[in-house]
Design a protein around this motif. Structure first.
Motif, PDB file in Angstrom:
ATOM      1  N   ARG A  46      21.195  74.929  51.749  1.00 25.51           N
ATOM      2  CA  ARG A  46      22.108  74.469  50.707  1.00 25.51           C
ATOM      3  C   ARG A  46      23.191  73.580  51.326  1.00 25.51           C
ATOM      4  NH1 ARG A  46      24.101  78.174  47.099  1.00 25.51           N
ATOM      5  NH2 ARG A  46      22.550  79.694  47.653  1.00 25.51           N
ATOM      6  N   VAL A  47      23.325  73.618  52.646  1.00 23.17           N
ATOM      7  CA  VAL A  47      24.301  72.793  53.359  1.00 23.17           C
ATOM      8  C   VAL A  47      23.603  71.577  53.954  1.00 23.17           C
ATOM      9  CG1 VAL A  47      25.820  74.744  53.898  1.00 23.17           C
ATOM     10  CG2 VAL A  47      23.998  74.110  55.510  1.00 23.17           C
ATOM     11  N   HIS A  48      24.396  70.604  54.373  1.00 26.75           N
ATOM     12  CA  HIS A  48      23.854  69.370  54.932  1.00 26.75           C
ATOM     13  C   HIS A  48      24.623  68.978  56.195  1.00 26.75           C
ATOM     14  CE1 HIS A  48      22.980  69.242  50.592  1.00 26.75           C
ATOM     15  NE2 HIS A  48      21.814  68.782  51.006  1.00 26.75           N
ATOM     16  N   VAL A  49      23.977  68.224  57.056  1.00 25.36           N
ATOM     17  CA  VAL A  49      24.634  67.671  58.238  1.00 25.36           C
ATOM     18  C   VAL A  49      25.810  66.827  57.764  1.00 25.36           C
ATOM     19  CG1 VAL A  49      24.363  66.043  60.156  1.00 25.36           C
ATOM     20  CG2 VAL A  49      22.573  67.747  59.689  1.00 25.36           C
ATOM     21  N   GLY A  50      26.940  66.965  58.436  1.00 27.27           N
ATOM     22  CA  GLY A  50      28.152  66.228  58.090  1.00 27.27           C
ATOM     23  C   GLY A  50      29.139  67.038  57.264  1.00 27.27           C
ATOM     24  N   GLU A  51      28.679  68.154  56.695  1.00 29.84           N
ATOM     25  CA  GLU A  51      29.567  69.009  55.901  1.00 29.84           C
ATOM     26  C   GLU A  51      30.279  70.019  56.798  1.00 29.84           C
ATOM     27  OE1 GLU A  51      26.851  69.185  51.833  1.00 29.84           O
ATOM     28  OE2 GLU A  51      27.127  71.019  53.002  1.00 29.84           O
ATOM     29  N   GLU A  52      31.412  70.501  56.308  1.00 29.78           N
ATOM     30  CA  GLU A  52      32.091  71.615  56.972  1.00 29.78           C
ATOM     31  C   GLU A  52      31.224  72.861  56.810  1.00 29.78           C
ATOM     32  OE1 GLU A  52      35.110  71.730  58.632  1.00 29.78           O
ATOM     33  OE2 GLU A  52      35.158  69.545  58.439  1.00 29.78           O
ATOM     34  N   ALA A  53      31.249  73.719  57.801  1.00 26.52           N
ATOM     35  CA  ALA A  53      30.526  74.996  57.693  1.00 26.52           C
ATOM     36  C   ALA A  53      31.161  75.841  56.594  1.00 26.52           C
ATOM     37  CB  ALA A  53      30.586  75.745  59.021  1.00 26.52           C
ATOM     38  N   PRO A  54      30.354  76.624  55.891  1.00 29.62           N
ATOM     39  CA  PRO A  54      30.918  77.574  54.923  1.00 29.62           C
ATOM     40  C   PRO A  54      31.870  78.542  55.636  1.00 29.62           C
ATOM     41  CG  PRO A  54      28.540  77.426  54.663  1.00 29.62           C
ATOM     42  CD  PRO A  54      28.893  76.674  55.924  1.00 29.62           C
ATOM     43  N   GLN A  55      32.621  79.287  54.852  1.00 26.44           N
ATOM     44  CA  GLN A  55      33.582  80.245  55.410  1.00 26.44           C
ATOM     45  C   GLN A  55      32.877  81.286  56.279  1.00 26.44           C
ATOM     46  OE1 GLN A  55      36.918  80.036  55.223  1.00 26.44           O
ATOM     47  NE2 GLN A  55      36.905  81.707  56.677  1.00 26.44           N
ATOM     48  N   LEU A  56      33.345  81.420  57.498  1.00 27.18           N
ATOM     49  CA  LEU A  56      32.829  82.423  58.434  1.00 27.18           C
ATOM     50  C   LEU A  56      33.913  83.468  58.659  1.00 27.18           C
ATOM     51  CD1 LEU A  56      31.298  80.004  61.094  1.00 27.18           C
ATOM     52  CD2 LEU A  56      30.096  81.171  59.242  1.00 27.18           C
ATOM     53  N   ASP A  57      33.552  84.720  58.544  1.00 27.99           N
ATOM     54  CA  ASP A  57      34.488  85.811  58.774  1.00 27.99           C
ATOM     55  C   ASP A  57      33.668  87.072  59.022  1.00 27.99           C
ATOM     56  OD1 ASP A  57      36.658  87.447  58.985  1.00 27.99           O
ATOM     57  OD2 ASP A  57      37.257  87.308  56.879  1.00 27.99           O
ATOM     58  N   PHE A  58      33.390  87.341  60.296  1.00 30.54           N
ATOM     59  CA  PHE A  58      32.579  88.501  60.668  1.00 30.54           C
ATOM     60  C   PHE A  58      32.951  88.948  62.071  1.00 30.54           C
ATOM     61  CE2 PHE A  58      30.110  84.671  61.724  1.00 30.54           C
ATOM     62  CZ  PHE A  58      29.751  84.895  63.041  1.00 30.54           C
ATOM     63  N   ASN A  59      32.458  90.106  62.463  1.00 31.10           N
ATOM     64  CA  ASN A  59      32.674  90.628  63.810  1.00 31.10           C
ATOM     65  C   ASN A  59      31.362  90.646  64.570  1.00 31.10           C
ATOM     66  OD1 ASN A  59      35.441  91.167  63.544  1.00 31.10           O
ATOM     67  ND2 ASN A  59      34.998  93.082  62.490  1.00 31.10           N
ATOM     68  N   LEU A  60      31.443  90.290  65.844  1.00 29.98           N
ATOM     69  CA  LEU A  60      30.290  90.437  66.727  1.00 29.98           C
ATOM     70  C   LEU A  60      30.072  91.924  66.985  1.00 29.98           C
ATOM     71  CD1 LEU A  60      31.090  87.586  69.288  1.00 29.98           C
ATOM     72  CD2 LEU A  60      29.515  87.521  67.335  1.00 29.98           C
ATOM     73  N   LEU A  61      28.937  92.270  67.538  1.00 33.45           N
ATOM     74  CA  LEU A  61      28.641  93.677  67.824  1.00 33.45           C
ATOM     75  C   LEU A  61      29.659  94.294  68.779  1.00 33.45           C
ATOM     76  CD1 LEU A  61      24.744  93.683  68.105  1.00 33.45           C
ATOM     77  CD2 LEU A  61      26.175  94.224  66.129  1.00 33.45           C
ATOM     78  N   GLY A  65      32.788  93.739  68.596  1.00 31.66           N
ATOM     79  CA  GLY A  65      34.048  93.854  67.869  1.00 31.66           C
ATOM     80  C   GLY A  65      34.851  92.570  67.780  1.00 31.66           C
ATOM     81  N   THR A  66      34.460  91.538  68.517  1.00 29.74           N
ATOM     82  CA  THR A  66      35.178  90.270  68.482  1.00 29.74           C
ATOM     83  C   THR A  66      35.106  89.666  67.087  1.00 29.74           C
ATOM     84  OG1 THR A  66      34.608  89.849  70.797  1.00 29.74           O
ATOM     85  CG2 THR A  66      35.294  87.941  69.491  1.00 29.74           C
ATOM     86  N   SER A  67      36.263  89.254  66.581  1.00 35.79           N
ATOM     87  CA  SER A  67      36.342  88.635  65.253  1.00 35.79           C
ATOM     88  C   SER A  67      35.979  87.154  65.350  1.00 35.79           C
ATOM     89  CB  SER A  67      37.767  88.781  64.710  1.00 35.79           C
ATOM     90  OG  SER A  67      37.888  88.103  63.481  1.00 35.79           O
ATOM     91  N   ILE A  68      35.151  86.704  64.417  1.00 31.79           N
ATOM     92  CA  ILE A  68      34.732  85.299  64.361  1.00 31.79           C
ATOM     93  C   ILE A  68      35.146  84.718  63.017  1.00 31.79           C
ATOM     94  CG2 ILE A  68      32.751  83.718  64.331  1.00 31.79           C
ATOM     95  CD1 ILE A  68      33.239  84.937  67.106  1.00 31.79           C
ATOM     96  N   THR A  69      35.863  83.596  63.084  1.00 37.16           N
ATOM     97  CA  THR A  69      36.226  82.838  61.885  1.00 37.16           C
ATOM     98  C   THR A  69      36.044  81.359  62.184  1.00 37.16           C
ATOM     99  OG1 THR A  69      38.544  82.554  62.524  1.00 37.16           O
ATOM    100  CG2 THR A  69      38.007  84.545  61.236  1.00 37.16           C
ATOM    101  N   ASN A  70      36.052  80.553  61.144  1.00 42.03           N
ATOM    102  CA  ASN A  70      35.968  79.110  61.345  1.00 42.03           C
ATOM    103  C   ASN A  70      37.097  78.657  62.270  1.00 42.03           C
ATOM    104  OD1 ASN A  70      34.905  79.867  58.612  1.00 42.03           O
ATOM    105  ND2 ASN A  70      34.115  77.785  58.737  1.00 42.03           N
ATOM    106  N   GLU A  71      38.275  79.223  62.045  1.00 46.21           N
ATOM    107  CA  GLU A  71      39.454  78.792  62.787  1.00 46.21           C
ATOM    108  C   GLU A  71      39.334  79.088  64.282  1.00 46.21           C
ATOM    109  OE1 GLU A  71      42.444  76.448  62.887  1.00 46.21           O
ATOM    110  OE2 GLU A  71      41.422  76.875  61.002  1.00 46.21           O
ATOM    111  N   ASN A  72      38.867  80.302  64.644  1.00 43.47           N
ATOM    112  CA  ASN A  72      38.820  80.598  66.080  1.00 43.47           C
ATOM    113  C   ASN A  72      37.588  80.011  66.779  1.00 43.47           C
ATOM    114  OD1 ASN A  72      36.795  82.569  65.601  1.00 43.47           O
ATOM    115  ND2 ASN A  72      38.213  84.283  65.840  1.00 43.47           N
ATOM    116  N   LEU A  73      36.705  79.364  66.015  1.00 44.67           N
ATOM    117  CA  LEU A  73      35.582  78.637  66.636  1.00 44.67           C
ATOM    118  C   LEU A  73      35.933  77.175  66.916  1.00 44.67           C
ATOM    119  CD1 LEU A  73      32.545  80.048  64.625  1.00 44.67           C
ATOM    120  CD2 LEU A  73      33.195  80.573  66.993  1.00 44.67           C
ATOM    121  N   LYS A  74      37.035  76.701  66.344  1.00 39.68           N
ATOM    122  CA  LYS A  74      37.436  75.302  66.572  1.00 39.68           C
ATOM    123  C   LYS A  74      37.631  75.072  68.066  1.00 39.68           C
ATOM    124  CE  LYS A  74      38.257  73.843  62.225  1.00 39.68           C
ATOM    125  NZ  LYS A  74      39.081  73.662  61.149  1.00 39.68           N
ATOM    126  N   GLY A  75      37.159  73.918  68.523  1.00 41.86           N
ATOM    127  CA  GLY A  75      37.238  73.594  69.939  1.00 41.86           C
ATOM    128  C   GLY A  75      35.982  73.985  70.706  1.00 41.86           C
TER     129      GLY A  75
END
Length: 173
Positions: free
Chosen positions: A27-42, A44-54
């Motif tokens: 449903r997404v396409h190249v060039g678009e922003e990723a949908p909202q990400l908000d989950f924890n890795l196994l 316990g590390t929190s993953i969001t769009n914001e902390n993946l920047k860079g």
């Protein structure tokens, strides 16, 4: 009359299949922003769009029952994770709708060391894909969170293209 209805239904079904083929189930396409990400890795590390920047990010959707995923995972480990893990990069395995015990066994069996999470209800997967889309997908995000590559199934040429795109993106300032 019945023949006309059956014929019409067949045409509608073919149109639906053709539309999914052109999108490859995304449903997404190249060039678009990723949908909202908000989950924890196994771990316990929190993953969001914001902390993946860079970071250049690969989201790998997988499952223990998926034979194509099993074929691809050693390549992801050796040719992507081991090659890029010490750079501004993260590869996240996202297991689709399986319990923690099964996922832990799957990770051990596949001998992969990249971080994992579990998409328990499939909502993360469905934020990227059309309904009833198949698993075995890699989504590559650039350092700003835009989608720069989408793969489906495991094809050696497409995989090599993905590795090249990751490498090129990491070389950008």
């Amino acid at each position: 009359m019945k023949k006309i209805i059956v014929f019409a239904l067949l045409i509608i079904a073919q149109i639906g299949i053709a539309q999914e083929d052109s999108t490859r189930g995304y449903r997404v396409h190249v060039g678009e922003e990723a949908p909202q990400l908000d989950f924890n890795l196994l771990d316990g590390t929190s993953i969001t769009n914001e902390n993946l920047k860079g970071k250049v990010v690969v989201l790998q959707f997988t499952a223990s029952w998926c034979s194509v995923c099993i074929k691809e995972m050693p390549h992801l480990e050796a040719e992507v994770w081991q090659k890029f893990k010490n750079k501004d990069f993260i590869l996240i395995g996202i297991d689709l709708k399986e319990d923690r015990e099964k996922v832990d066994r799957f990770i051990a069996k596949m001998q992969v060391t990249y971080p994992f999470t579990i998409d328990e209800d499939g909502s993360l997967f469905e934020s990227f894909t059309l309904p009833k889309a198949g698993v075995t997908r890699n989504i590559v995000l650039d350092k700003t969170g835009k989608i720069i590559f989408l793969s489906r199934l495991y094809d050696e040429k497409e995989f090599e293209e993905m590795v090249h795109i990751i490498d090129s993106e990491l070389k950008k300032a």
